[in-house]
Design an enzyme around this catalytic site. Sequence first.
Site, PDB file in Angstrom:
ATOM      1  N   GLY A   1       2.208   5.368  -5.776  1.00 33.55           N
ATOM      2  CA  GLY A   1       3.216   6.212  -6.408  1.00 33.55           C
ATOM      3  C   GLY A   1       4.321   6.481  -5.414  1.00 33.55           C
TER       4      GLY A   1
ATOM      5  CG  ASP B   1      -0.029 -17.214   6.378  1.00 38.69           C
ATOM      6  OD1 ASP B   1      -0.673 -18.238   6.691  1.00 38.69           O
ATOM      7  OD2 ASP B   1       1.020 -17.261   5.721  1.00 38.69           O
TER       8      ASP B   1
ATOM      9  CG  HIS C   1      -2.278  -0.427   1.017  1.00 45.46           C
ATOM     10  ND1 HIS C   1      -3.368   0.209   1.522  1.00 45.46           N
ATOM     11  CD2 HIS C   1      -2.757  -1.464   0.302  1.00 45.46           C
ATOM     12  CE1 HIS C   1      -4.475  -0.416   1.149  1.00 45.46           C
ATOM     13  NE2 HIS C   1      -4.127  -1.438   0.416  1.00 45.46           N
TER      14      HIS C   1
ATOM     15  CB  SER D   1       3.494 -19.487   9.225  1.00 45.29           C
ATOM     16  OG  SER D   1       3.327 -19.404   7.824  1.00 45.29           O
TER      17      SER D   1
ATOM     18  CG  ASP E   1       5.513 -19.399   5.341  1.00 40.87           C
ATOM     19  OD1 ASP E   1       4.481 -18.806   4.945  1.00 40.87           O
ATOM     20  OD2 ASP E   1       5.623 -19.891   6.479  1.00 40.87           O
TER      21      ASP E   1
ATOM     22  CB  THR F   1       3.116 -14.728   3.703  1.00 44.99           C
ATOM     23  OG1 THR F   1       3.485 -15.892   4.447  1.00 44.99           O
ATOM     24  CG2 THR F   1       4.341 -13.838   3.561  1.00 44.99           C
TER      25      THR F   1
END
Length: 265
Positions: free
Chosen positions: A9, A180, A4, A183, A188, A129
């Site tokens: 830009g 996630d 983000h 983990s 990962d 992740t």
Amino acid sequence: MLYHLLFQGCDGSVLISGSNAERSAPQNLGIRGFEVIDAAKAQLEASCPGVVSCADILALAARDSVDLVTKSNGPSWAVPTGRRDGRVSSASQAAVLPSPLDSIAAQRQKFAAKGLDDHDLVTLAGAHTIGQTECRFMSYRLYNFTATGNADPTISQSFLAQLQTLCPRNGNGLKKIPLDRDSHGNFDTSFFKNVKAGNGVLESDQRLWDDANTRRIVENYAGTIRGLFGFRFDFEFSKAMIKMSGVEVKTGRDGEIRKVCSRAN
């Protein structure tokens, strides 16, 4: 949230504060850590005033945040520098950001407008992740998603029960949950395995499985085969971040070197 900061830009406009500035837009309300950037800028200005831009600090911080969260077990990359800071910041600029509600078509359009393709889209989504989101950005999937009282049918039943426990109906929308499930502190490929299994937290992430082309990329990352038959996520992520960090960069007279990151000179 990692991308983000750069997707809008790479001119540091998201750092400028104000009631109608970019960072005040609803899409950016979850961003934290502005004080870290301000502290880094203050130290740099004390040592070498007018040399390092806020845009460069932000690009470097995006890389270093991965290193800190993963305790040096995640990817790293050389960050090109020399950016200048933008002078304008408006909440309307955040309209270009991918939304948790976006379909694949909407995501693809937004990425293409920045010179990024489907491979970049899926790879950068893999930043999820690590990190967290808030219940308010995904709880609509859990209750009355189809206006008939049902949840989003793409959520696996076992994961649905887990999410409803974490984000109960009419609960605290600001409660943070991992992006996630397996983990969230490790960089990962479990994020892609979760999407494949119907365990994506954000709707936009789970939609990666709806499209044949993005599904193929998810499968490559989620699989156990590497090299000729698969992509190495950590390597591809580094390349995608370098590519994105060159989006709409300002140089020369197009920008300035801010003295304070939260306001234009």
